[in-house]
Design a protein around this motif. Structure first.
Motif: not given
Ligand code: ADP
Ligand code: MG
Length: 432
Positions: A102, A263, A322, A328, A359, A383, A410
């Motif tokens: 993101e 998102k 999402k 988080g 991913i 990440e 993590k």
């Molecule tokens: P936020 O705005 O809550 O940070 P994110 O989209 O960054 O939302 O998602 C939070 C966490 O979830 C990420 O830091 C990652 O660890 C995990 N995550 C998010 N999207 C993916 C994905 N497509 N594949 C694997 N893990 C993901």
């Protein structure tokens, strides 16, 4: 008040050099894109139309956005600080690809604390007798780059006596990260104050030309480190947000740029043709950005949404579900994803979510050091975040840069959650 050390990995983590460089190389493109979206009312309106029918928080942000547009913007200088986050997706043949998780357009944090992690890891490597490896760790100081952007915006605002206001949380859990940026500003002889939404509600005001004042001081730049979760806002805090948005002060970000980071916007960007429309005449930038996109899917009502919802219910391990939330711990995975989607698949509520391909990085062993937690070796995934800073005056981009990086790691047991959520820890890339 309790002070804990920030959590970190014992050892730096291996990161493929080519992917690291790719992430840096695309950052200016993402800065341009975020800025272009923030100026495109038609795109934001169309993209968020279905979301704001069901998501109250996004709807309220959108109402304020429309309100300030209707009144006419007093703000003429724009400052963006974002962080584009990626994971390294491991393909069937074992090669890794850079995939964007993101872009954070509001309160993107840890640019300050992470300025210290390379030193920590350098020391650990030396203690282990790995002097050569220690010397290969890259220097990294995002707080300097972020402060440079804030200073530029402050300067263009054009009032020597005006201050920079950090808009901070009610309970300040990450003050030292913010202080790193703040101190860079003091070093440039720019005054910084820290205030909460409720201080703005009680003491903030606008003059006839919508200059923002608080406690008798004019504010040139408002740097939000708060304001991205619904729980922050009661009626008074919403009123404070409106006051700030209406003002001439440079907001980082303004409300349009916050909306650009939702998102839902991210999902629409992945549609064929959308990037081209938003950035006409930039085919190379478009190609660089698109190369980092994972599969993203709309759950809007209709055939397209029905199909992908059914696919996710059949094979939840392939996806992440999402909602329109930041910070988080909000995403849904696996069995929980299946159950929730099963429940909402025939209701308009499903349009408040998007689906994304999951991913799957290759895990590596490391030790996570966290206050009051036992030390044990864990299988970990990382990440990578790249900080972007830009400043626009009227229609002219006067600054557009990548400002440094952040590596968070993590244990694989946690599907979701950042450093603030108590899951990830600070890390340093060791390029391989
Ligand atoms: P936020 O705005 O809550 O940070 P994110 O989209 O960054 O939302 O998602 C939070 C966490 O979830 C990420 O830091 C990652 O660890 C995990 N995550 C998010 N999207 C993916 C994905 N497509 N594949 C694997 N893990 C993901
Ligand atoms: Mg995130």
């Amino acid at each position: 008040q309790v002070v804990n050390y920030a959590p970190f990995t014992l050892l730096p983590s291996a990161v493929p050099r080519a992917l690291f460089e790719q992430a840096y190389a695309v950052q200016q493109d993402f800065n341009l894109l975020v800025d272009a979206i923030s100026q495109n009312k038609e795109f934001l309106e169309q993209t968020l139309a279905s979301t704001i029918k069901v998501d109250d928080f996004t709807a309220q942000l959108f109402r304020i956005y429309m309100q300030v547009l209707e009144e006419g913007l007093a703000q003429t200088v724009f400052l963006g600080i974002n962080r584009s986050d990626y994971m390294f997706d491991c393909g069937l043949d074992g090669t890794a690809a850079l995939k964007q998780i993101e872009i954070n357009t509001i309160a993107a944090s840890f640019g300050g604390l992470t300025s210290r992690t390379a030193d920590v890891h350098g020391l650990v490597l030396k203690v282990l007798g790995k002097t050569k490896e220690a010397s290969r760790l890259l220097p990294n100081n995002p707080s300097k780059g972020l402060a440079l952007g804030i200073a530029k915006a402050w300067e263009l605002y054009g009032s020597q006596s005006a201050v920079v206001m950090f808009l901070v949380e009610e309970i300040q859990r990450n003050i030292f990260d913010q202080r790193c940026v703040e101190n860079e500003l003091w070093n440039r002889n720019i005054r910084v104050i820290r205030r909460r939404f409720r201080d703005v509600f009680e003491k903030g005001s606008l003059d006839g030309s919508r200059r923002l004042y608080i406690d008798g001081q004019e504010v040139a730049v408002v740097y939000y480190r708060e304001g991205y979760v619904p729980q922050t806002y009661d009626q008074q805090n919403w009123a404070a947000r409106v006051l700030l948005e209406r003002s001439r002060a440079v907001k980082c970000p303004d409300i349009a740029t916050q909306l650009a980071g939702t998102k839902k916007v991210q999902q629409e960007l992945s549609r064929p043709g959308t990037l081209e429309k938003l950035l006409p005449g930039h085919p190379e930038a478009v190609a660089r950005m698109r190369a980092t996109f994972a599969g993203l899917y709309s759950l809007d009502e209709g055939e397209e949404g029905d199909k992908i919802a059914a696919a996710a219910i059949a094979d939840p391990e392939r996806f992440v579900l999402k909602p329109q939330r930041e910070g988080g711990g909000n995403n849904l995975y696996g069995e929980e994803l299946r159950q929730v989607l099963e429940k909402i698949k025939d209701s308009p509520e499903r349009t408040s979510y998007i689906l994304m391909d999951k991913i799957k990085p290759q895990p590596a062993l490391n030790y996570l050091l966290r206050a009051h937690s036992p030390l044990q070796v864990s299988e970990c995934i990382s990440e990578l975040g790249i900080f972007g800073v830009y400043v626009r005056q009227g229609q002219e981009m006067v600054l557009n840069e990548a400002a440094g990086h952040l590596l968070r790691t993590k244990a694989i047991q946690h599907a979701d959650g950042g450093v603030a959520a108590g899951v990830a820890v600070l890390d340093t890339p060791y390029l391989v």
